[in-house]
Design a protein around this motif. Sequence first.
Motif, PDB file in Angstrom:
ATOM      1  N   ASP A  46      60.275  97.334 -12.975  1.00 33.53           N
ATOM      2  CA  ASP A  46      61.071  98.548 -12.829  1.00 33.53           C
ATOM      3  C   ASP A  46      61.906  98.759 -14.083  1.00 33.53           C
ATOM      4  OD1 ASP A  46      62.427 100.734 -11.788  1.00 33.53           O
ATOM      5  OD2 ASP A  46      63.890  99.510 -10.717  1.00 33.53           O
ATOM      6  N   HIS A  71      64.864 100.438  -5.815  1.00 33.53           N
ATOM      7  CA  HIS A  71      63.628  99.754  -6.183  1.00 33.53           C
ATOM      8  C   HIS A  71      62.879  99.271  -4.938  1.00 33.53           C
ATOM      9  CE1 HIS A  71      60.747  97.367  -8.364  1.00 33.53           C
ATOM     10  NE2 HIS A  71      61.152  96.275  -7.769  1.00 33.53           N
ATOM     11  N   THR A  85      56.967 103.839 -10.755  1.00 31.29           N
ATOM     12  CA  THR A  85      58.074 103.494 -11.623  1.00 31.29           C
ATOM     13  C   THR A  85      58.848 104.740 -11.959  1.00 31.29           C
ATOM     14  OG1 THR A  85      56.686 103.720 -13.580  1.00 31.29           O
ATOM     15  CG2 THR A  85      56.894 101.507 -12.634  1.00 31.29           C
TER      16      THR A  85
END
Length: 201
Positions: A149, A192, A200
């Motif tokens: 991430d 996330h 992403t």
Amino acid sequence: MSVRARETGEIFGPRMTLFADVLCLGVVTALACLPLITAPAALSTACAIVRGTGEDQPATAGRYVTLLRERFRSGDLAAGAFAVAGALLFLADLALAGVGLPGARVFAVAAAVIGVCAVVVALRSCARPESLTDWPAAVRGAAGDAARDVGGSVLVLLALAAAVLCAWMMLPLAFLVPGPLALALTAIDVRHVRMPQGETA
């Protein structure tokens, strides 16, 4: 996180109340960080308190102190000692790079990149729920998150930069910024976790 509607006669809504709680949380977190070796546990506890608001748990200084009392275990103190040692080593490396040794510029750049990556992983570790009981697992998870991430890692750096800038502009704000920083780190971690796998940002 569900947010109740403002009741009749209520001056401030629940979001403003949470903001005030986060600022109060920042003060107690800053005080808990003063011995330095307790900083990881203090920030991790602040993130846990913020995360608990999603389950309608209060984000109060009293709850923070109660939870922090359980954090002074050998693992938490070892994490703090490791963080302090790493910071001192990083500063020593930069000092050596500044005395004009051969290859100093390349070394300084490499040290800066490593330092930035270490800071991102450390901050993301504090936001992970595992940091309450298992620092190695939190660090491993945070390292994976940082690699997968990249957008979240940039947000972590921006949140840290904003906190440092606020403290630099007005020193008394240094005792408030740990609260908003914990809020930002927790939001990034929750973001996330909820992000579809493979996506992403």
